[in-house]
Write an enzyme that holds these catalytic residues in place. Structure first.
Site, short mmCIF file in Angstrom:
data_model
loop_
_atom_site.label_atom_id
_atom_site.label_comp_id
_atom_site.label_asym_id
_atom_site.label_seq_id
_atom_site.Cartn_x
_atom_site.Cartn_y
_atom_site.Cartn_z
N VAL A 1 0.84 -1.20 0.00
CA VAL A 1 0.00 0.00 0.00
C VAL A 1 0.88 1.25 0.00
O VAL A 1 1.85 1.34 0.75
CB VAL A 1 -0.92 0.01 1.24
N CYS A 2 0.51 2.22 -0.85
CA CYS A 2 1.18 3.52 -0.84
C CYS A 2 0.12 4.61 -0.96
O CYS A 2 -1.07 4.33 -1.04
CB CYS A 2 2.22 3.63 -1.95
N GLY A 3 0.55 5.84 -0.99
CA GLY A 3 -0.37 6.96 -1.01
C GLY A 3 -1.32 6.98 -2.20
O GLY A 3 -2.52 7.17 -2.04
N VAL B 1 -3.71 3.78 -0.39
CA VAL B 1 -4.18 3.70 0.99
C VAL B 1 -5.69 3.88 1.07
O VAL B 1 -6.36 3.26 1.90
CB VAL B 1 -3.41 4.69 1.90
#
Length: 101
Positions: free
Chosen positions: A8-10, A41
């Site tokens: 998961v990333c921004g 996210v």
């Protein structure tokens, strides 16, 4: 059984895609049965049913809430196996030992 990892990333486009590839390479070399997916996210809740472990940078990991037999691994350098590898292996060996060959 196969341990299912969610990176998961921004935004779900750059870092998580690269992290997905790095985690996949690391777990393949470590002889761990696994699958790896990635998302932003804001999308992780809809992806939780298909994940056992969520891996994200430490600042994003603090925003992720899981219940049951799901685990969050927060890492400083999500592109470095030297950083995420030991943390990820610790969770896998403790909670998913059947996936270690």
């Amino acid at each position: 059984m196969t341990v299912r990892i969610l990176a998961v990333c921004g935004n779900g486009q750059g870092s998580s895609m690269i992290m997905k590839m790095k985690v996949d390479q690391f777990l393949t070399q470590s002889n761990i049965d696994h699958t790896v997916n990635s998302c932003a996210v804001g999308e992780y809740k809809s992806e939780l049913s298909g994940a056992d472990i969520i891996i994200a940078s430490t600042h994003i990991a603090g925003e992720i809430t899981v219940t049951g037999n799901k685990y969050v691994v927060g890492v400083r350098n999500m592109l470095s196996p030297a950083d995420f590898g030991p943390k990820l292996l610790e969770v896998i060996k403790e909670h998913f030992p059947q996936d270690v060959k």
